[in-house]
Design an enzyme around this catalytic site. Sequence first.
Site, PDB file in Angstrom:
ATOM      1  N   ARG A  28      12.127 -33.128 -26.983  1.00  0.00           N
ATOM      2  CA  ARG A  28      12.844 -34.366 -26.628  1.00  0.00           C
ATOM      3  C   ARG A  28      14.324 -34.112 -26.340  1.00  0.00           C
ATOM      4  NH1 ARG A  28      10.073 -39.179 -28.675  1.00  0.00           N
ATOM      5  NH2 ARG A  28       8.041 -38.888 -27.734  1.00  0.00           N
ATOM      6  N   ARG A  32      17.114 -40.714 -25.219  1.00  0.00           N
ATOM      7  CA  ARG A  32      18.066 -41.808 -25.434  1.00  0.00           C
ATOM      8  C   ARG A  32      19.324 -41.436 -26.195  1.00  0.00           C
ATOM      9  NH1 ARG A  32      13.380 -45.627 -27.588  1.00  0.00           N
ATOM     10  NH2 ARG A  32      12.733 -43.527 -28.131  1.00  0.00           N
ATOM     11  N   ARG A  41      18.196 -44.720 -17.261  1.00  0.00           N
ATOM     12  CA  ARG A  41      17.094 -45.591 -17.658  1.00  0.00           C
ATOM     13  C   ARG A  41      17.410 -47.059 -17.316  1.00  0.00           C
ATOM     14  NH1 ARG A  41      14.646 -48.481 -21.745  1.00  0.00           N
ATOM     15  NH2 ARG A  41      12.715 -47.657 -22.651  1.00  0.00           N
ATOM     16  N   ASP A  78       5.377 -37.607 -19.971  1.00  0.00           N
ATOM     17  CA  ASP A  78       4.812 -38.006 -21.255  1.00  0.00           C
ATOM     18  C   ASP A  78       3.403 -37.468 -21.372  1.00  0.00           C
ATOM     19  OD1 ASP A  78       5.745 -39.951 -23.543  1.00  0.00           O
ATOM     20  OD2 ASP A  78       3.581 -40.173 -23.334  1.00  0.00           O
ATOM     21  N   TYR A 155      -4.567 -41.734 -29.390  1.00  0.00           N
ATOM     22  CA  TYR A 155      -3.994 -42.863 -28.636  1.00  0.00           C
ATOM     23  C   TYR A 155      -5.078 -43.610 -27.860  1.00  0.00           C
ATOM     24  CZ  TYR A 155       0.745 -41.381 -29.726  1.00  0.00           C
ATOM     25  OH  TYR A 155       1.909 -41.076 -30.390  1.00  0.00           O
TER      26      TYR A 155
HETATM   27  O1  CP3 Z   1      10.807 -33.101 -24.786  1.00  0.00           O
HETATM   28  C1  CP3 Z   1      11.246 -33.621 -23.729  1.00  0.00           C
HETATM   29  O2  CP3 Z   1      12.474 -33.795 -23.517  1.00  0.00           O
HETATM   30  C2  CP3 Z   1      10.255 -33.917 -22.615  1.00  0.00           C
HETATM   31  C3  CP3 Z   1       9.795 -35.242 -22.481  1.00  0.00           C
HETATM   32  C4  CP3 Z   1       8.724 -35.802 -23.401  1.00  0.00           C
HETATM   33  C5  CP3 Z   1       8.626 -37.190 -23.660  1.00  0.00           C
HETATM   34  N1  CP3 Z   1       7.494 -37.417 -24.365  1.00  0.00           N
HETATM   35  C6  CP3 Z   1       9.578 -38.198 -23.190  1.00  0.00           C
HETATM   36  C7  CP3 Z   1       9.595 -39.527 -23.806  1.00  0.00           C
HETATM   37  C8  CP3 Z   1       7.646 -35.186 -24.038  1.00  0.00           C
HETATM   38  C9  CP3 Z   1       7.302 -33.711 -24.126  1.00  0.00           C
HETATM   39  C10 CP3 Z   1       6.865 -36.232 -24.646  1.00  0.00           C
HETATM   40  C11 CP3 Z   1       5.607 -35.986 -25.355  1.00  0.00           C
HETATM   41  C12 CP3 Z   1       5.030 -37.037 -26.197  1.00  0.00           C
HETATM   42  N2  CP3 Z   1       4.887 -38.362 -25.903  1.00  0.00           N
HETATM   43  C13 CP3 Z   1       4.408 -36.810 -27.448  1.00  0.00           C
HETATM   44  C14 CP3 Z   1       4.234 -35.467 -28.088  1.00  0.00           C
HETATM   45  C15 CP3 Z   1       5.496 -34.979 -28.673  1.00  0.00           C
HETATM   46  C16 CP3 Z   1       5.963 -35.749 -29.886  1.00  0.00           C
HETATM   47  O3  CP3 Z   1       7.032 -36.346 -29.794  1.00  0.00           O
HETATM   48  O4  CP3 Z   1       5.255 -35.690 -30.865  1.00  0.00           O
HETATM   49  C17 CP3 Z   1       3.942 -38.048 -27.920  1.00  0.00           C
HETATM   50  C18 CP3 Z   1       3.239 -38.310 -29.243  1.00  0.00           C
HETATM   51  C19 CP3 Z   1       4.246 -39.022 -26.922  1.00  0.00           C
HETATM   52  C20 CP3 Z   1       3.899 -40.469 -26.934  1.00  0.00           C
HETATM   53  C21 CP3 Z   1       5.116 -41.302 -26.838  1.00  0.00           C
HETATM   54  N3  CP3 Z   1       5.868 -41.467 -25.686  1.00  0.00           N
HETATM   55  C22 CP3 Z   1       5.724 -42.067 -27.858  1.00  0.00           C
HETATM   56  C23 CP3 Z   1       5.240 -42.145 -29.286  1.00  0.00           C
HETATM   57  C24 CP3 Z   1       6.848 -42.704 -27.273  1.00  0.00           C
HETATM   58  C25 CP3 Z   1       7.768 -43.720 -27.897  1.00  0.00           C
HETATM   59  C26 CP3 Z   1       8.867 -43.001 -28.548  1.00  0.00           C
HETATM   60  C27 CP3 Z   1       9.978 -43.927 -28.958  1.00  0.00           C
HETATM   61  O5  CP3 Z   1      10.798 -43.401 -29.709  1.00  0.00           O
HETATM   62  O6  CP3 Z   1      10.039 -45.082 -28.523  1.00  0.00           O
HETATM   63  C28 CP3 Z   1       6.939 -42.272 -25.932  1.00  0.00           C
HETATM   64  C29 CP3 Z   1       8.014 -42.616 -24.955  1.00  0.00           C
HETATM   65  C30 CP3 Z   1       8.930 -41.511 -24.595  1.00  0.00           C
HETATM   66  N4  CP3 Z   1       8.505 -40.311 -24.117  1.00  0.00           N
HETATM   67  C31 CP3 Z   1      10.366 -41.520 -24.614  1.00  0.00           C
HETATM   68  C32 CP3 Z   1      10.780 -40.280 -24.107  1.00  0.00           C
HETATM   69  C33 CP3 Z   1      12.191 -39.809 -23.853  1.00  0.00           C
HETATM   70  C34 CP3 Z   1      11.251 -42.680 -25.036  1.00  0.00           C
HETATM   71  C35 CP3 Z   1      11.335 -43.501 -23.790  1.00  0.00           C
HETATM   72  C36 CP3 Z   1      12.430 -44.502 -23.690  1.00  0.00           C
HETATM   73  O7  CP3 Z   1      12.264 -45.579 -24.277  1.00  0.00           O
HETATM   74  O8  CP3 Z   1      13.402 -44.219 -22.965  1.00  0.00           O
END
Ligand code: CP3
Length: 357
Positions: A28, A32, A41, A78, A155
């Site tokens: 990540r 944000r 965003r 994602d 999921y």
């Molecule tokens: O690592 C990186 O910078 C690459 C981008 C990346 C994202 N998601 C961006 C994202 C990667 C590799 C993921 C993988 C991902 N997505 C996982 C596995 C890794 C982990 O974190 O365990 C999982 C479980 C997800 C599912 C997911 N997507 C969730 C639970 C969420 C909500 C998170 C939150 O804090 O609200 C997302 C959205 C997401 N994916 C965001 C980002 C930057 C937040 C989006 C936003 O609101 O701007």
Amino acid sequence: MTSPLRNDRFLRALRREPVDCTPVWLMRQAGRYLPEYRATRASAGSFLGMAKNPEIACEVTLQPLRRFDLDAAILFSDILTVPDAMGLGLYFADGEGPKFHHPVRDAAAIARLAVPDMETELRYVMDAVRLIRRELDGKVPLIGFSGSPWTLACYMIEGGGSKDYARIKAMALNEPQALHKLLEVVTDAVIAYLSAQRAAGAQALQVFDTWGGVLGPAMYREFSLRYLNRIARELERGEGAGRTPLILFGKGTGQYVAELAASGAEGVGVDWTITLEDAARAAAGKVALQGNLDPATLYGSPEAITGEVGKVLDSYAAGNGGSREGHVFNLGHGMSPDMNPEHVAVLVDAVHRHSRR
Ligand code: CP3
């Protein structure tokens, strides 16, 4: 067409070759906590709007690399793009995380699942990979990724995030054949997805088994590890020094490092609930290890961060016969929105300084 790689520390560490200092990237790393991410965003409207637009996905991928001396880029996307392309309808409800309009709830829904076409339904991901490779211009390697079959199934069956995984665990107990059928088709999709990212230009691949650790050992081996093994075995990724390395990251799965190291993957990622010393002993030189600073360390002072970074680096060396080779520094899980970007700079510089050979 593509420029030679100017910084290959990350790829060399995954091959357990000597490097001038330990490479570092952060799960990540785009997100944000960066004001420039929040600005992009806001103008794109939504997270999915960003991920589905290759130009924006490329811009956001590069943002952390402009600020910090990171040794790898990770595709901005994602893990849930795959079930979305399988027809589940991904959406983000405000403040609630990811959800599906059509969760998979029975055998009939499982029977309807098919591997999506990577260059049509997931073309936006492959276009982003191609564009990022071009824009990186050899600065650092690009990591592509996928969710693990088990984590994606969580999921798909729960319909979103879950506290107790009640539905999928009930399916594992009551209809294990149905769950295996779902995991088989999702594994086929993951293999096709990672292969397509590799063909589009991804130079390393990571599988996120974020929810592997919610299973007990017997169920972990049956419903998660078995499919990780199939990915490591069947994913075509080349030979010799040109081989595209595969990293298996799991949250709460440190007790399985020896088994994951036997999968044929080049790297295993662990969280902070195991010391790297113990993980390195379990890996026994068969794979590189990635991790494992507690992300909450970034809430500490610069002095505290520097101290904890040194402990992680030294713990790895202690378990690896005194050598820092075969270590990729990372957090044990992703960054959070309220983290201070200046602390990330401290972390990255501390890794390079403390490990300089
Ligand atoms: O690592 C990186 O910078 C690459 C981008 C990346 C994202 N998601 C961006 C994202 C990667 C590799 C993921 C993988 C991902 N997505 C996982 C596995 C890794 C982990 O974190 O365990 C999982 C479980 C997800 C599912 C997911 N997507 C969730 C639970 C969420 C909500 C998170 C939150 O804090 O609200 C997302 C959205 C997401 N994916 C965001 C980002 C930057 C937040 C989006 C936003 O609101 O701007």
